[in-house]
Scaffold this active site. Structure first.
Site, PDB file in Angstrom:
ATOM      1  N   HIS A  40       0.877  -1.031  -0.124  1.00 39.74           N
ATOM      2  CA  HIS A  40      -0.125  -0.093  -0.029  1.00 39.74           C
ATOM      3  C   HIS A  40       0.844   1.178   0.037  1.00 39.74           C
ATOM      4  CE1 HIS A  40      -3.969  -1.675   0.344  1.00 39.74           C
ATOM      5  NE2 HIS A  40      -3.604  -2.742   1.281  1.00 39.74           N
ATOM      6  N   CYS A  51       0.205   2.228  -5.384  1.00 33.92           N
ATOM      7  CA  CYS A  51      -0.678   3.255  -5.953  1.00 33.92           C
ATOM      8  C   CYS A  51       0.118   4.421  -6.171  1.00 33.92           C
ATOM      9  CB  CYS A  51      -1.915   3.311  -5.239  1.00 33.92           C
ATOM     10  SG  CYS A  51      -3.039   1.622  -5.495  1.00 33.92           S
TER      11      CYS A  51
END
Lengths: 208, 267
Positions: free
Chosen positions: A118, A184
């Site tokens: 993440h 991301c």
């Protein structure tokens, strides 16, 4: 009443005028190379494998348990992640761990092994928050549970629109022993609860 | 009233048209994947050009490239002895047709005096938990062979130059295989061949019969349909899409329209 309608149409036109901006952004946000090795170095990387050791290729792979990236102070546990029924890669449910795409290749085998982490959770930065700051030549260490350590070196760092990343290039077969790190990046779009881009750090095994 | 209505309609149409380009699926769906393999035992190192552009330089016998992206359609493939483009004719010049979404191995095969291009279509799927493998006989003067377990059954039978067998799905493990002639004489020991799960392989026998070698290439590994979602927005600067606003405007506009028309009818 007519005034209301007029207001409506005006709102509409305003929305329409905004539209091209969005569309330009979509076109403009295709592949962005953030860092890349010198062309001469790349050449070396992509030179076709000579057949010498082709038959006994891929035997160096390890089940990765820990990743260290000194350049951005990452030292994290690695979990094994699977494909969901929707054919998506699962990722760790927490912000601290990194997921290895277990159905794919082991790091150290020929092919593209995948680690995903993440960039942030709901409250703040997560394990791969600083991944975008890596540059060509930075080193990554991956260790298995017996302490066997493999060293990978960054070739290039590229950001893609989230639905337009070259999946086969990232996940697919390769003659080289690659490890690709995913996270991301880009703007977070609240309407879809997702970041607009994906960051890929392409690395290759350093022969020790 | 009609004028306002048509304006509204135009606005909706314009919005719709633009919207569709924004949300269109931008996958590179019109591309094929192609890799090049040098399997001509006595040919020199080569440069490979596709439509006049160098894709590989100095590739020697047994070298293979990773998959390269090519737009679907016809392409001109030219293979030159390394460094001779512009001075000599290509060793091979051939038209290659590739389909979108397909993967191919383009192999330069046979001895130099009879060199030819063989185009093989590669699999892009495997049952999860299985391994898939096929064998290519690319050794110009080697006899017809079987590939099977040492002291066991044949997995592939009757392969002759320049044949590539169909894929077979197997359980992933390390196999003690051999290449043998139909009378059981071993031609090449392949014991310790590790076939990983979720992976598709092509095993090519190359070289001359006197010096047979084996190349093992990965054609495909299981992959997801999309990039994983690796963020929840905790560090993001606020940016909200225009879509909800635009949608509510459409709904509001439509509602107002109906309301207005009703009132007009009542009058």
């Amino acid at each position: 009443m007519k005034q209301l309608l007029l207001a409506c149409s005006l709102l509409f036109l305003a929305a329409c005028q905004e539209q091209p901006l969005v569309s330009t952004q979509a076109q403009g946000s295709s592949e962005k190379v953030l860092s890349q090795k010198e062309p001469s170095a790349i050449k070396e990387e992509t030179t076709p494998t000579s057949g010498e050791e082709s038959f006994s290729i891929q035997q160096q792979g390890i089940v990765p348990k820990r990743i260290e990236i000194p350049a951005i102070n990452v030292d994290a546990k690695i979990t094994s992640e699977r494909l969901t029924e929707k054919n998506e890669m699962e990722v760790p449910s927490n912000a601290e761990q990194v997921g290895w795409f277990e159905p794919g290749t082991k790091p150290g085998n020929s092919g593209n092994a995948i680690l995903a982490g993440h960039v942030d959770d709901k409250n703040g930065p997560a394990v791969f928050f600083d991944l975008k700051d890596l540059s060509a030549g930075d080193q990554i260490y991956v260790t298995d549970e017996d302490g066997k350590k493999l060293t990978f070196e960054v070739n290039k760092v590229v950001a893609y629109p989230k639905d337009d990343a070259p999946l086969r290039e990232i996940f697919g077969p390769s003659n080289n022993q690659n490890l690709n790190l995913l996270t991301c990046t880009g703007t977070f779009d609240h309407s879809i609860q997702d970041h607009e881009e994906r960051l890929v750090v392409y690395t290759s095994l350093v022969n020790s | 009233m009609k004028k306002v209505f048509s304006m509204l309609m135009t606005a909706i149409l314009v919005f719709g048209a633009l919207g569709s380009t924004v949300f269109a699926d931008n996958h590179s769906s019109n591309e094929a994947m192609v890799r090049v393999l040098h399997a001509s035992p006595d040919a020199p190192a080569v440069d490979v050009y596709v439509d006049g552009n160098a894709v590989v330089e100095g590739a020697e016998f047994k070298a293979s490239t990773d998959y390269l992206k090519l737009p679907a359609g016809d392409h001109n493939v030219e293979i030159y002895a390394a460094g001779t483009k512009g001075e000599q004719d290509p060793v091979i010049s051939k038209s290659l047709t590739v389909e979108a979404g397909m993967a191919y191995t383009v192999a330069a095969i046979n001895m130099l005096e009879n060199i030819e291009l063989k185009v093989i279509q590669d699999s892009m799927s495997v049952t999860e938990g299985k391994t898939k493998v096929r064998v290519g006989h690319l050794s110009p003067n080697a006899p017809t062979v079987d590939v099977g377990m040492i002291d066991g059954d044949a997995v592939f039978s009757g392969a002759s130059f320049p044949m590539v067998t169909d894929y077979k799905e197997l359980d992933p493990m390390t196999y003690d295989l051999e290449i043998r002639t139909s009378d059981g004489t071993q031609v090449k020991d392949l014991s310790g061949t590790m076939l990983e799960k979720n992976t598709v392989y092509s095993v090519f026998a190359v070289g001359t019969a006197e010096n047979l070698e084996v190349l093992m290439l990965k054609d495909y590994t299981l992959m997801p349909d999309s990039m994983p979602q690796t963020g929840m927005g905790g560090t993001a600067q606020d940016s909200s899409s225009l879509l909800p606003i635009a949608l509510s405007v459409v709904l509001f506009g439509a509602g107002a329209m109906i309301f207005y028309r009703r009132r007009t009818q009542e009058q």
